[in-house]
Design a protein around this motif. Structure first.
Motif, short mmCIF file in Angstrom:
data_model
loop_
_atom_site.label_atom_id
_atom_site.label_comp_id
_atom_site.label_asym_id
_atom_site.label_seq_id
_atom_site.Cartn_x
_atom_site.Cartn_y
_atom_site.Cartn_z
N UNK A 180 -32.00 -50.65 -35.29
CA UNK A 180 -32.51 -50.23 -33.97
C UNK A 180 -31.72 -49.09 -33.32
N UNK A 181 -30.41 -49.04 -33.51
CA UNK A 181 -29.61 -48.08 -32.73
C UNK A 181 -29.98 -46.64 -33.10
N UNK A 182 -30.22 -46.38 -34.39
CA UNK A 182 -30.64 -45.04 -34.80
C UNK A 182 -31.91 -44.64 -34.06
N UNK A 183 -32.87 -45.55 -34.02
CA UNK A 183 -34.15 -45.25 -33.40
C UNK A 183 -34.01 -44.98 -31.90
N UNK A 184 -33.05 -45.64 -31.27
CA UNK A 184 -32.85 -45.41 -29.83
C UNK A 184 -32.23 -44.04 -29.58
N UNK A 185 -31.66 -43.44 -30.63
CA UNK A 185 -31.09 -42.09 -30.51
C UNK A 185 -32.13 -41.03 -30.88
N UNK A 186 -32.85 -41.26 -31.99
CA UNK A 186 -33.81 -40.25 -32.46
C UNK A 186 -35.02 -40.11 -31.54
N UNK A 187 -35.31 -41.11 -30.73
CA UNK A 187 -36.44 -41.01 -29.82
C UNK A 187 -36.25 -39.91 -28.77
N UNK A 188 -35.02 -39.43 -28.64
CA UNK A 188 -34.74 -38.37 -27.67
C UNK A 188 -34.75 -37.00 -28.30
N UNK A 189 -35.18 -36.90 -29.59
CA UNK A 189 -35.32 -35.60 -30.24
C UNK A 189 -34.18 -35.26 -31.18
N UNK A 190 -33.28 -36.19 -31.43
CA UNK A 190 -32.17 -35.97 -32.37
C UNK A 190 -32.63 -36.37 -33.77
N UNK A 191 -32.42 -35.46 -34.73
CA UNK A 191 -32.91 -35.70 -36.09
C UNK A 191 -31.92 -36.55 -36.89
N UNK A 192 -32.46 -37.47 -37.68
CA UNK A 192 -31.63 -38.28 -38.56
C UNK A 192 -32.14 -38.17 -40.00
N UNK A 193 -31.28 -38.54 -40.95
CA UNK A 193 -31.66 -38.59 -42.36
C UNK A 193 -30.78 -39.64 -43.02
N UNK A 194 -30.89 -39.76 -44.35
CA UNK A 194 -30.15 -40.79 -45.07
C UNK A 194 -29.15 -40.17 -46.04
N UNK A 195 -28.01 -40.82 -46.19
CA UNK A 195 -27.02 -40.46 -47.20
C UNK A 195 -26.58 -41.70 -47.94
#
Length: 623
Positions: A180-195
């Motif tokens: 959940x925490x990633x999604x609460x950050x990316x909802x504001x327009x910050x891009x995420x990916x996986x490593x």
């Protein structure tokens, strides 16, 4: 419940601990949120600090008033200075540490830091109001409010572990992942990916035949990581060397069909410079053996770390393969190696202060920026903590440039070029290596840190004392006369060309074949001068010798760096409409629009932006 602070740091790893102590030492009321107070600064992979370029970063953290070097010296069980056969620009300290003592020493540091609280909980939601980070909400319903937030969540965000075809959610073995925490950050327009990263098997040393391995001892000299503190107090232990063989490789290949790296189970990219053993086999199929290091995990534990054997193959394949190594024929393990996938955030969306360009007051540090390594994390954490504290007071951010620190190179690479694989620092990444030596981090950074308020008075006074001593030695060498008839026989005896004319002592120091240790016999006055120094004579003498010997190279590199600073001073943020800038290439327009560089120098370092593009922009700026 609502708790209010100036700075909240999410994650108690190496980045989080440095960020929290940095902001707290600058006077900001700080809260470190961690899932387990008993695993503060856990060494998730190898029990070592430093290495090529990484050791320089630790020295820089120390010079800035950080804690990693102090903790390392207090818990080191082996120390080595790497690259001693090369020039001092690339000498790099490295230490094996007692994993358990490392954690508790860090915990002690945190407990003794004023203005710092620890809250054991798990972040669940980032709180953002009017485009600004104002806190987090935890899984237990606690609301932590602050003026700035630093995210240092490591590998825990949607972490997924792999051993063969078996997958288990987790941020580290036996520790839960953070959903959940990633999604609460990316909802504001910050891009995420996986490593992806991985770690090797842990071995019971009682099952190892050390007589079939090569012993590797550390150094017992004066070197250590911190410019402060005492020499290493713990017992110094050896590491051990062995090799894989064709039987090992054959067993490993039999399990490749079940390898998550090759059966499509893992899609994300792993670290190029720390590959798994199965990746080595696939990449170098003709190599008959691979080097392995067996490293102690602590003074009193039987647990050992097999460096060079990261793997996510099925556990029975890992163990069967290792038993083909003569020294490990009776092998017992505590646990197999595993791989882990996790979320990270696009670092090109960060400013050089490590503040988000998208959400004000939100800072990122460590593996969430796409890096790998405790040292890279600690360096980012130090800068993020400093700037989070300065943000609270509306102060200008503290930025390190590429000619000032490896930390500056690291951050500039991240925010300018981004990452497509876990980023690891090397000396080759720094164009000003001669300026960024491990011996002069305090010269580069301690006065800056003292002005910021993060380096305390004792550290600053020690630097002033050291600086004065270095200058005294340099002045002595610059003015001390050398006469040929008094010294030529001694020079010939040590294989150095005799003098035809008299010279100053610094001319002899500059000779490649001569050093202070050899000159002490020839020039007793030099030895007498250094012996009169109040403390740390060897460290001070070496710093002075390097500065004298490489003075010309140092000055030349400073001139090159100064030229680049002219471009650093040309601000371009907001001055160009990149999509409509037809004077530059299409690739340059796209890259510049995405990254939005602050200066022309930063623009020049973006892959795909050519020198002709920079010249065109200079013309358009009227420069």
């Amino acid at each position: 419940m609502i708790l209010k602070y100036d700075v909240i740091v999410i994650g108690g790893g190496h980045a989080g601990c440095e960020a929290a102590t940095a902001s707290a030492n600058m006077g900001a009321k700080t809260c470190l949120v961690t899932m387990d107070m008993n695993k503060i600064a856990q060494m998730s992979c190898n029990p070592a600090i430093g290495g090529i370029a990484k050791g320089q970063i630790v020295r820089e953290i120390d010079a800035l008033g950080g804690q990693m070097a102090l903790v390392t010296d207090a818990t080191a069980i082996q120390f080595r200075m790497l690259n001693r056969s090369k020039g001092p620009a690339v000498w790099s300290p490295r230490a094996q540490c007692d994993r358990g003592k490392f954690i508790w020493k860090w915990r002690q540091m945190l407990d003794e830091t004023p203005n710092l609280d620890i809250w054991q909980d798990q972040a669940d939601e980032l709180l953002v109001e009017n485009g600004e980070a104002v806190g987090v909400r935890t899984i237990w319903g606690c609301e932590l409010r602050a003026k700035s937030v630093v995210i240092t969540a490591g590998t825990f965000l949607n972490g997924l572990m792999h051993i063969g075809r078996k997958m288990v959610e987790g941020g580290r073995i036996a520790e839960p992942a953070v959903p959940h925490f990633t999604e609460s950050i990316t909802q504001h327009g910050i891009r995420s990916a996986r490593m992806k990263t991985g770690t090797p098997v842990r071995i019971d040393k009682r099952s190892v035949h050390f007589e079939d391995m090569e012993r590797q001892d550390g150094e017992n000299g004066y070197y250590k990581f911190s410019y402060m503190g005492e020499q290493r107090p713990l017992e110094q232990l050896p590491c051990w060397v062995c090799y894989t063989n064709e039987e090992v490789h054959e067993t490993l290949r039999s399990g490749l069909a079940d390898s998550p790296l090759y059966n499509g189970q893992i899609q994300s990219i792993g670290p190029r410079y720390c590959p798994s053993i199965e990746t080595k086999l696939v990449t170098f199929p003709d190599r008959p053996q691979h080097l392995l290091f067996l490293e102690p995990e602590g003074e009193t534990t039987n647990e050992m770390y097999l460096n060079g054997f990261s793997s996510s193959l099925p556990m029975d394949v890992q163990i069967a393969a290792l038993k083909k190594i003569p020294a490990l024929r009776d092998l017992k393990v505590y646990r197999p190696g595993y791989a882990i996938e996790y979320d990270f955030f696009d670092p090109t969306q960060l400013k050089h202060s490590l503040e988000s360009k998208v959400v004000k007051g939100l800072f990122f540090a460590g593996q969430v920026n796409g890096t790998t390594g405790y040292e890279e994390a600690g360096g980012q954490g130090t800068l993020a903590g400093i700037n989070a504290a300065r943000y609270c007071n509306n102060d200008e951010p503290f930025i390190l440039h590429r000619d000032e620190a490896y930390i500056g190179v690291l951050i500039d690479d991240l925010v300018t070029k981004g990452v497509d694989e876990p980023y690891r620092m090397f000396t080759s990444r720094a164009e000003y290596r001669i300026l960024l030596r491990q011996d002069d981090a305090d010269a580069r950074l301690t006065e800056k840190a003292y002005e910021l308020g993060i380096a305390k008075r004792d550290r600053y006074e020690w630097w002033l004392e050291k600086k004065e001593a270095i200058e005294k030695i340099e002045e002595f060498c610059k003015t001390y006369p050398i006469k040929p008839k008094l010294i030529n026989s001694a020079l010939e005896a040590i294989g150095s060309t005799p003098l035809v004319y008299g010279c100053k002592l610094e001319d002899l120091v500059a000779r490649p074949e001569l050093n202070f240790n050899k000159l002490y016999q020839i020039v007793p006055d030099l030895k007498e001068l250094i012996d009169k120094l109040p403390n740390r004579q060897e460290e001070i003498a070496e710093a002075a010798e390097i500065h004298i010997k490489y003075k010309g190279y140092i000055e030349r590199e400073k001139m090159v760096a100064e030229k680049m600073h002219r471009l650093e001073n040309i601000k371009i943020k907001g001055k160009f409409d990149y999509p409509n800038l037809t004077a530059i290439s299409t690739e340059a327009r796209q890259k510049l629009e995405k990254i939005q560089p602050e200066t022309l120098a930063q623009a020049s370092r973006i892959p795909g932006v050519s020198p002709s593009d920079i010249n065109a922009m200079l013309v358009l700026l009227g420069r």
